[in-house]
Write an enzyme that holds these catalytic residues in place. Structure first.
Site, PDB file in Angstrom:
ATOM      1  N   ASP A  20     -26.964 -33.005  44.988  1.00 38.93           N
ATOM      2  CA  ASP A  20     -27.026 -34.429  44.686  1.00 38.93           C
ATOM      3  C   ASP A  20     -27.158 -35.184  46.003  1.00 38.93           C
ATOM      4  O   ASP A  20     -26.202 -35.315  46.770  1.00 38.93           O
ATOM      5  CB  ASP A  20     -25.760 -34.848  43.918  1.00 38.93           C
ATOM      6  CG  ASP A  20     -25.797 -36.316  43.513  1.00 38.93           C
ATOM      7  OD1 ASP A  20     -26.685 -37.047  43.986  1.00 38.93           O
ATOM      8  OD2 ASP A  20     -24.919 -36.733  42.729  1.00 38.93           O
TER       9      ASP A  20
ATOM     10  N   TYR B 212     -18.841 -37.210  42.886  1.00 42.87           N
ATOM     11  CA  TYR B 212     -19.267 -38.161  41.865  1.00 42.87           C
ATOM     12  C   TYR B 212     -20.773 -38.017  41.672  1.00 42.87           C
ATOM     13  O   TYR B 212     -21.515 -37.974  42.652  1.00 42.87           O
ATOM     14  CB  TYR B 212     -18.918 -39.588  42.298  1.00 42.87           C
ATOM     15  CG  TYR B 212     -19.384 -40.665  41.348  1.00 42.87           C
ATOM     16  CD1 TYR B 212     -18.794 -40.798  40.095  1.00 42.87           C
ATOM     17  CD2 TYR B 212     -20.395 -41.561  41.700  1.00 42.87           C
ATOM     18  CE1 TYR B 212     -19.218 -41.791  39.218  1.00 42.87           C
ATOM     19  CE2 TYR B 212     -20.819 -42.556  40.829  1.00 42.87           C
ATOM     20  CZ  TYR B 212     -20.221 -42.671  39.586  1.00 42.87           C
ATOM     21  OH  TYR B 212     -20.637 -43.659  38.717  1.00 42.87           O
TER      22      TYR B 212
ATOM     23  N   LYS C  80     -30.520 -44.812  45.698  1.00 41.36           N
ATOM     24  CA  LYS C  80     -30.238 -45.647  46.890  1.00 41.36           C
ATOM     25  C   LYS C  80     -31.453 -45.847  47.809  1.00 41.36           C
ATOM     26  O   LYS C  80     -32.347 -46.609  47.463  1.00 41.36           O
ATOM     27  CB  LYS C  80     -29.026 -45.079  47.626  1.00 41.36           C
ATOM     28  CG  LYS C  80     -27.812 -44.967  46.651  1.00 41.36           C
ATOM     29  CD  LYS C  80     -26.520 -44.711  47.334  1.00 41.36           C
ATOM     30  CE  LYS C  80     -25.420 -44.336  46.375  1.00 41.36           C
ATOM     31  NZ  LYS C  80     -24.571 -45.411  45.923  1.00 41.36           N
TER      32      LYS C  80
HETATM   33  C1  LIG Z   1     -23.727 -38.807  45.005  1.00 36.51           C
HETATM   34  C2  LIG Z   1     -24.005 -39.799  43.922  1.00 36.51           C
HETATM   35  N1  LIG Z   1     -24.585 -39.392  42.791  1.00 36.51           N
HETATM   36  C3  LIG Z   1     -24.872 -40.235  41.795  1.00 36.51           C
HETATM   37  C4  LIG Z   1     -24.558 -41.576  41.886  1.00 36.51           C
HETATM   38  C5  LIG Z   1     -24.880 -42.508  40.778  1.00 36.51           C
HETATM   39  O1  LIG Z   1     -25.905 -43.372  41.173  1.00 36.51           O
HETATM   40  P1  LIG Z   1     -26.110 -44.788  40.443  1.00 36.51           P
HETATM   41  O2  LIG Z   1     -24.925 -45.614  40.805  1.00 36.51           O
HETATM   42  O3  LIG Z   1     -27.403 -45.303  41.023  1.00 36.51           O
HETATM   43  O4  LIG Z   1     -26.213 -44.517  38.995  1.00 36.51           O
HETATM   44  C6  LIG Z   1     -23.923 -42.047  43.041  1.00 36.51           C
HETATM   45  C7  LIG Z   1     -23.536 -43.449  43.166  1.00 36.51           C
HETATM   46  O5  LIG Z   1     -22.889 -43.897  44.057  1.00 36.51           O
HETATM   47  C8  LIG Z   1     -23.645 -41.134  44.093  1.00 36.51           C
HETATM   48  O6  LIG Z   1     -23.047 -41.531  45.211  1.00 36.51           O
END
Ligand SMILES: Cc1ncc(COP(=O)(O)O)c(C=O)c1O
Length: 429
Positions: free
Chosen positions: A239, A144, A267
């Site tokens: 990511d 994700y 985060k």
């Molecule tokens: C690996 C990863 N990338 C991107 C995101 C998206 O981040 P946000 O919820 O701050 O938009 C998340 C969210 O949980 C994530 O776990």
């Protein structure tokens, strides 16, 4: 457990907010029941509006590596607010945090601050496309990367099929440039590259996945992926929104010994405030406006309150590198306790853990990719979740997520959790 006030608030919430929540997983849809409305958090605990206390293993889905409301972040915020909340002009704080990020994550030479993980990944892909002049991207099934249109794509029937949208509202043309590979399967990436020669701008990956539950990339796979990207002039985006500053000071890249061309963060980087960032090789980052032609902007990007909280969190990490040993110790203790419980009740489940991220999969089989993860019995997880909640332990309300351990979790918390786990497993298995 009395949850009357939460129930009442939820009834009110669904009148005004779609599904009653501002992010879907909070609604408890995959475990059943009504969500709890949280009033406050302190250390390892959260408290709902009815006064129930829980040991929290969500930590706001990752940011709270030091537990809730740590004094040094609170102090930084109170100090910052005295000077005003937002200027839309450069501040010294932004320079400090950018410099600190480049120190903590060696592959990052330059960084741009944004407001969420979604914004970070979306912008990193734009940078990679601008830099390479190519359009297509490869993502892995089950990873994700936030909710930008071109990430909300499911694989077709085979790895070589072009993506089809997973969500209404994502157009076919948006989906067409996203190719889906299988996690931990280098052949699937090679096949995509072969079928789309010189058309792929970037490969994006959670090298330690949190979003199909915790699944780690094999050493060989991630190293081969790095080499492939080099050979094919493809930008490798790791990511680190979930794993950055969580699994190690330098994230998965430090742990797995691999460097990204671009990294994305969220985060922990915001110390509990809405922050994201993307950064990496100078040559690519200098494509970003106003240094270069790739447009990227934000009214509240680099906001002084958010930067103060983030800076306090990252400085703490820099000054206290021992926290990762402590997190490992606590998390290994929890893992051992759960495994011992399974032995006692003579049941087999799969527990994956990397540092302070772990998932108990309700399947006996090894989980190493999306297909093996979805063999888990999410219905039983739902029952397990509620049994744990009744016993004062707040876990993610969905099977395919990570439990997060914080430095604030005490031995007493962990023992209470292990005991609850024993009782809950006996009840549901
Ligand atoms: C690996 C990863 N990338 C991107 C995101 C998206 O981040 P946000 O919820 O701050 O938009 C998340 C969210 O949980 C994530 O776990």
């Amino acid at each position: 457990m009395n949850i009357e006030k939460s129930k009442k608030l939820f009834k009110e919430a669904i009148k005004y907010i779609p599904g009653g929540v501002n992010s879907p997983v909070r609604a408890f849809k995959s475990v059943g029941g009504d969500p709890l409305f949280i009033k406050k958090g302190s250390g390892s605990k959260i408290y709902d509006v009815d006064g129930n206390e829980f040991i929290d293993y969500i930590g706001s889905w990752g940011p709270h590596i030091f537990g809730h409301n740590p004094s040094f972040i609170k102090a930084a915020l109170l100090n910052a607010i005295e000077n005003g909340t937002s200027f839309g002009a450069p501040t010294e704080l932004e320079v400090k945090i950018a410099k600190l990020i480049t120190e903590l994550v060696p592959s990052v030479e330059m960084v741009r601050m944004v407001n969420s993980g979604t914004e970070a990944t979306m912008s990193a892909v734009r940078a990679a496309r601008g830099y390479t002049g190519k359009d297509k991207i490869v993502k892995f099934e089950g990873c994700y990367h936030g909710h930008a249109d071109f990430f909300l794509i499911k694989a077709g029937s085979g790895a070589l099929t072009l993506g089809i949208p997973t969500s209404p509202g994502v157009t076919k043309s948006n989906a067409a440039d996203t190719l889906i590979a299988d996690f931990n399967n280098i052949e699937s990436v090679k096949n995509l590259i072969k079928a789309n020669k010189n058309e792929i701008a970037a490969v994006i990956i959670e090298a330690i996945v949190g979003n199909m539950g915790v699944v780690k990339a094999d050493d060989k796979f991630i190293k081969e992926l790095r080499t492939l990207c080099d050979e094919e002039k493809i930008v490798l985006i790791i990511d680190e929104v979930m794993t950055g500053f969580r699994v190690a000071k330098g994230g998965t890249q430090e742990l797995l010994g691999v460097n990204a061309d671009l990294s994305t963060f969220g985060k922990i980087i915001g110390g509990g405030l809405p922050v994201g960032a993307f950064g990496g090789r100078k040559e690519i980052m200098e494509m970003i406006a106003p240094a270069g032609p790739v447009y990227q902007a934000g009214t509240l990007s680099g906001n002084p309150l958010a930067m103060s909280a983030g800076l306090a969190a990252l400085n703490y990490i820099k000054d206290n590198p021992d926290i990762y040993n402590k997190l490992e110790e606590k998390s290994a203790y929890l893992e051992a306790g759960i495994k011992e419980n399974l032995k006692q009740i003579n049941k087999k489940l799969t527990l994956n853990r990397v540092g302070s991220m772990l998932t108990l999969f309700f399947t006996k089989e090894e989980v190493k990719d999306f297909n093996s993860a979805v063999k888990s019995d999410a219905k039983i997880y739902g029952k397990y979740f509620h049994e744990m909640l009744k016993r004062g332990v707040y876990l993610p309300p969905a099977q395919f997520e990570a439990f997060f351990v914080s430095t604030a979790h005490s031995k007493e918390d962990l023992d209470k959790t292990i005991k609850a786990n024993y009782e809950a497993l006996r009840k549901v298995l």
